[in-house]
Design a protein around this motif. Structure first.
Motif, PDB file in Angstrom:
ATOM      1  N   ALA A  59       0.818  -1.209   0.000  1.00 49.15           N
ATOM      2  CA  ALA A  59       0.000   0.000   0.000  1.00 49.15           C
ATOM      3  C   ALA A  59       0.854   1.263   0.000  1.00 49.15           C
ATOM      4  O   ALA A  59       0.483   2.274  -0.616  1.00 49.15           O
ATOM      5  CB  ALA A  59      -0.926  -0.007   1.214  1.00 49.15           C
ATOM      6  N   LEU A  60       2.009   1.210   0.673  1.00 50.62           N
ATOM      7  CA  LEU A  60       2.883   2.378   0.779  1.00 50.62           C
ATOM      8  C   LEU A  60       3.931   2.439  -0.329  1.00 50.62           C
ATOM      9  O   LEU A  60       4.770   3.329  -0.343  1.00 50.62           O
ATOM     10  CB  LEU A  60       3.594   2.369   2.139  1.00 50.62           C
ATOM     11  N   SER A  61       3.896   1.465  -1.256  1.00 51.07           N
ATOM     12  CA  SER A  61       4.883   1.364  -2.338  1.00 51.07           C
ATOM     13  C   SER A  61       6.304   1.249  -1.796  1.00 51.07           C
ATOM     14  O   SER A  61       7.252   1.823  -2.344  1.00 51.07           O
ATOM     15  CB  SER A  61       4.769   2.565  -3.293  1.00 51.07           C
ATOM     16  N   LEU A  62       6.452   0.492  -0.717  1.00 52.39           N
ATOM     17  CA  LEU A  62       7.775   0.245  -0.143  1.00 52.39           C
ATOM     18  C   LEU A  62       8.368  -1.072  -0.618  1.00 52.39           C
ATOM     19  O   LEU A  62       9.533  -1.359  -0.313  1.00 52.39           O
ATOM     20  CB  LEU A  62       7.708   0.245   1.385  1.00 52.39           C
ATOM     21  N   ALA A  63       7.595  -1.875  -1.337  1.00 50.67           N
ATOM     22  CA  ALA A  63       8.111  -3.129  -1.882  1.00 50.67           C
ATOM     23  C   ALA A  63       7.368  -3.443  -3.166  1.00 50.67           C
ATOM     24  O   ALA A  63       6.145  -3.281  -3.242  1.00 50.67           O
ATOM     25  CB  ALA A  63       7.948  -4.272  -0.881  1.00 50.67           C
ATOM     26  N   GLY A  64       8.110  -3.871  -4.169  1.00 51.26           N
ATOM     27  CA  GLY A  64       7.499  -4.205  -5.450  1.00 51.26           C
ATOM     28  C   GLY A  64       8.564  -4.441  -6.493  1.00 51.26           C
ATOM     29  O   GLY A  64       9.696  -4.825  -6.161  1.00 51.26           O
ATOM     30  N   ASN A  67      12.321  -1.078 -12.491  1.00 55.18           N
ATOM     31  CA  ASN A  67      13.532  -1.101 -13.328  1.00 55.18           C
ATOM     32  C   ASN A  67      14.092  -2.510 -13.500  1.00 55.18           C
ATOM     33  O   ASN A  67      15.304  -2.714 -13.493  1.00 55.18           O
ATOM     34  CB  ASN A  67      14.607  -0.174 -12.753  1.00 55.18           C
ATOM     35  N   GLY A  68      13.207  -3.479 -13.650  1.00 53.79           N
ATOM     36  CA  GLY A  68      13.649  -4.842 -13.885  1.00 53.79           C
ATOM     37  C   GLY A  68      14.134  -5.579 -12.667  1.00 53.79           C
ATOM     38  O   GLY A  68      14.662  -6.688 -12.780  1.00 53.79           O
ATOM     39  N   GLY A  69      13.967  -4.992 -11.474  1.00 51.76           N
ATOM     40  CA  GLY A  69      14.445  -5.640 -10.262  1.00 51.76           C
ATOM     41  C   GLY A  69      13.423  -5.603  -9.147  1.00 51.76           C
ATOM     42  O   GLY A  69      12.301  -5.113  -9.309  1.00 51.76           O
ATOM     43  N   ILE A  70      13.813  -6.099  -7.981  1.00 53.14           N
ATOM     44  CA  ILE A  70      12.967  -6.125  -6.794  1.00 53.14           C
ATOM     45  C   ILE A  70      13.306  -4.900  -5.964  1.00 53.14           C
ATOM     46  O   ILE A  70      14.468  -4.683  -5.590  1.00 53.14           O
ATOM     47  CB  ILE A  70      13.197  -7.408  -5.965  1.00 53.14           C
ATOM     48  N   TYR A  71      12.301  -4.083  -5.682  1.00 51.79           N
ATOM     49  CA  TYR A  71      12.486  -2.820  -4.964  1.00 51.79           C
ATOM     50  C   TYR A  71      12.073  -2.983  -3.507  1.00 51.79           C
ATOM     51  O   TYR A  71      10.977  -3.465  -3.207  1.00 51.79           O
ATOM     52  CB  TYR A  71      11.638  -1.733  -5.623  1.00 51.79           C
ATOM     53  N   LEU A  72      12.959  -2.567  -2.583  1.00 51.03           N
ATOM     54  CA  LEU A  72      12.679  -2.560  -1.148  1.00 51.03           C
ATOM     55  C   LEU A  72      13.075  -1.195  -0.620  1.00 51.03           C
ATOM     56  O   LEU A  72      14.263  -0.875  -0.548  1.00 51.03           O
ATOM     57  CB  LEU A  72      13.469  -3.647  -0.422  1.00 51.03           C
ATOM     58  N   PRO A 286      12.715  13.347   6.406  1.00 48.49           N
ATOM     59  CA  PRO A 286      12.298  12.210   5.577  1.00 48.49           C
ATOM     60  C   PRO A 286      12.921  12.189   4.190  1.00 48.49           C
ATOM     61  O   PRO A 286      13.275  11.114   3.686  1.00 48.49           O
ATOM     62  CB  PRO A 286      10.775  12.364   5.499  1.00 48.49           C
ATOM     63  N   THR A 287      13.067  13.344   3.545  1.00 45.13           N
ATOM     64  CA  THR A 287      13.571  13.355   2.169  1.00 45.13           C
ATOM     65  C   THR A 287      15.031  12.948   2.080  1.00 45.13           C
ATOM     66  O   THR A 287      15.508  12.619   0.993  1.00 45.13           O
ATOM     67  CB  THR A 287      13.378  14.729   1.523  1.00 45.13           C
ATOM     68  N   ALA A 288      15.738  12.952   3.208  1.00 45.17           N
ATOM     69  CA  ALA A 288      17.135  12.492   3.197  1.00 45.17           C
ATOM     70  C   ALA A 288      17.221  11.019   2.822  1.00 45.17           C
ATOM     71  O   ALA A 288      18.284  10.542   2.390  1.00 45.17           O
ATOM     72  CB  ALA A 288      17.779  12.711   4.566  1.00 45.17           C
ATOM     73  N   PHE A 289      16.095  10.300   2.921  1.00 48.91           N
ATOM     74  CA  PHE A 289      16.093   8.851   2.723  1.00 48.91           C
ATOM     75  C   PHE A 289      15.434   8.428   1.407  1.00 48.91           C
ATOM     76  O   PHE A 289      15.075   7.269   1.228  1.00 48.91           O
ATOM     77  CB  PHE A 289      15.425   8.185   3.921  1.00 48.91           C
ATOM     78  N   LYS A 290      15.316   9.365   0.463  1.00 46.23           N
ATOM     79  CA  LYS A 290      14.672   9.041  -0.813  1.00 46.23           C
ATOM     80  C   LYS A 290      15.461   8.015  -1.615  1.00 46.23           C
ATOM     81  O   LYS A 290      14.882   7.303  -2.445  1.00 46.23           O
ATOM     82  CB  LYS A 290      14.461  10.313  -1.638  1.00 46.23           C
ATOM     83  N   ASP A 291      16.759   7.927  -1.400  1.00 43.84           N
ATOM     84  CA  ASP A 291      17.578   6.937  -2.103  1.00 43.84           C
ATOM     85  C   ASP A 291      17.961   5.760  -1.214  1.00 43.84           C
ATOM     86  O   ASP A 291      18.876   4.995  -1.537  1.00 43.84           O
ATOM     87  CB  ASP A 291      18.837   7.594  -2.664  1.00 43.84           C
ATOM     88  N   SER A 292      17.246   5.596  -0.119  1.00 43.58           N
ATOM     89  CA  SER A 292      17.516   4.474   0.794  1.00 43.58           C
ATOM     90  C   SER A 292      16.704   3.257   0.365  1.00 43.58           C
ATOM     91  O   SER A 292      15.769   2.823   1.051  1.00 43.58           O
ATOM     92  CB  SER A 292      17.175   4.868   2.234  1.00 43.58           C
ATOM     93  N   TYR A 293      17.056   2.719  -0.777  1.00 40.38           N
ATOM     94  CA  TYR A 293      16.314   1.559  -1.279  1.00 40.38           C
ATOM     95  C   TYR A 293      17.270   0.518  -1.851  1.00 40.38           C
ATOM     96  O   TYR A 293      18.372   0.820  -2.306  1.00 40.38           O
ATOM     97  CB  TYR A 293      15.301   1.971  -2.354  1.00 40.38           C
ATOM     98  N   TRP A 294      16.812  -0.739  -1.796  1.00 42.92           N
ATOM     99  CA  TRP A 294      17.469  -1.856  -2.458  1.00 42.92           C
ATOM    100  C   TRP A 294      16.808  -2.075  -3.813  1.00 42.92           C
ATOM    101  O   TRP A 294      15.582  -1.987  -3.930  1.00 42.92           O
ATOM    102  CB  TRP A 294      17.319  -3.140  -1.649  1.00 42.92           C
ATOM    103  N   LEU A 295      17.605  -2.380  -4.815  1.00 44.62           N
ATOM    104  CA  LEU A 295      17.087  -2.852  -6.094  1.00 44.62           C
ATOM    105  C   LEU A 295      17.863  -4.122  -6.422  1.00 44.62           C
ATOM    106  O   LEU A 295      19.069  -4.082  -6.693  1.00 44.62           O
ATOM    107  CB  LEU A 295      17.259  -1.810  -7.195  1.00 44.62           C
ATOM    108  N   ILE A 296      17.198  -5.251  -6.343  1.00 45.61           N
ATOM    109  CA  ILE A 296      17.826  -6.571  -6.425  1.00 45.61           C
ATOM    110  C   ILE A 296      17.416  -7.237  -7.728  1.00 45.61           C
ATOM    111  O   ILE A 296      16.223  -7.396  -8.003  1.00 45.61           O
ATOM    112  CB  ILE A 296      17.371  -7.441  -5.232  1.00 45.61           C
TER     113      ILE A 296
END
Length: 318
Positions: A59-64, A67-72, A286-296
């Motif tokens: 619901a929060l678009s924190l996982a999905g 770009n061809g990978g798994i986003y966390l 909060p915006t400091a963490f906009k690039d705090s994601y995994w793309l696997i």
């Protein structure tokens, strides 16, 4: 970034490889979220984090998928979240004892004060089942720290893997390669980490995306004996690996502050100038963490018939 929320799919097994290691499990955009559970309990490392369930992450678009990978990802919108910044921690439904784990990762959480991302494995009854930290760093760190955590009586050249009484300190070794973590890793488009775990050694390899990935990995027939020296190797007579490392889940997470990032905050020459405490900074920015994601791109697990196959008993919590 094009983003697609979690979708279903059957857990698929890859084709057999023609080397010592043969494919056991392959997690990618066709099946990834079928093979992992979402952990939404209080953070065992006391982080300022709200780990969300699969439905909340969706619901929060924190996982999905993106770009061809798994986003966390993490929440980069909410100011002063009362229960910690929302984030994702996932653990494989299967557990493994020995084998070869190869993770193809396109993006790690960026270096930012308060962040504590990790890619690791962990067994039951921590630290009795062992823990292997493959990607881990806090705040503005530029190099990953490879660390093992165990119960008593496990020592390598890197040190005693059991801290007195708790097992929390482990036996760390800092990579000398700035491409292994955060911004340096992301600048080259990521790369591949490989954990080779046998009864006699735990070896961790890293291959940057830029031209150094062995062809046998791309071909699905990995042969670590041809890869040269690992980034780090834990081996020797000081630890019986099979008795200290068993039934490990594969874990990805991003937490904030807590027992490492928060503990070192007062001594960090950059982060300590931004706010009085780690939690204050994470809550207010909060915006400091906009690039705090995994793309696997994928995580593949191979077994070696000569050393026994990896364990596949299912567990639900780390």
């Amino acid at each position: 970034m094009s983003f697609t929320k979690i979708i279903g799919g059957a857990l698929a097994l890859g084709a057999a490889a023609q080397a010592a290691y043969t494919i056991q499990d392959s997690y990618d955009t066709t099946n990834f979220f079928d093979g992992f559970d979402f952990f939404n309990e209080p953070d065992p490392t006391n982080g300022f984090v709200n780990y969300v369930s699969a439905s909340e992450a969706n619901a929060l678009s924190l996982a999905g998928y993106a770009n061809g990978g798994i986003y966390l990802g993490v929440d980069a919108n909410t100011t002063n979240p009362p229960n910690g910044r929302s984030s994702v921690r996932i653990s494989s439904k299967k557990t493994y004892s020995q084998g070869l784990i190869i993770a193809d990762i396109a993006h790690q959480p960026a270096a930012v004060c308060g962040s504590w991302p990790a890619f690791w494995t962990v067994g039951p009854n921590w630290p009795a089942g062992g823990e292997i930290d493959i990607i881990e760093g806090v705040n503005m760190a530029t190099n990953t720290t490879y660390t093992l955590h165990t119960s008593a009586d496990c020592t390598f050249s890197q040190g005693d893997c059991n801290a007195p009484g708790t097992g929390s300190n482990g036996c760390p070794t800092l990579s000398n390669d700035v491409q292994t973590l955060a911004d340096g890793f992301n600048a080259i488009g990521g790369g591949i980490f490989a954990l080779e775990w046998t009864s006699s050694a735990i070896n961790i390899f890293f291959f940057p995306r830029t031209g150094s990935i062995p062809q046998d990995i791309a071909a699905g027939s990995p042969d670590p004996s041809t890869w040269g020296s690992p980034q780090t190797s834990f081996s020797g007579s000081g630890c019986d690996i099979p008795s200290h490392f068993t039934d490990n889940q594969i874990v990805f997470d991003t937490t904030f502050c807590g027992d490492w990032a928060g503990k070192v905050w007062p001594y960090d020459p950059i982060c300590s100038t931004k706010a009085a405490t780690c939690q204050d900074y994470v809550a207010a920015n909060p915006t400091a963490f906009k690039d705090s994601y995994w793309l696997i791109n994928s995580v593949k697990v191979y077994s070696d018939a000569t050393n026994g196959t990896a364990t596949t008993r299912r567990r639900f919590h780390a």
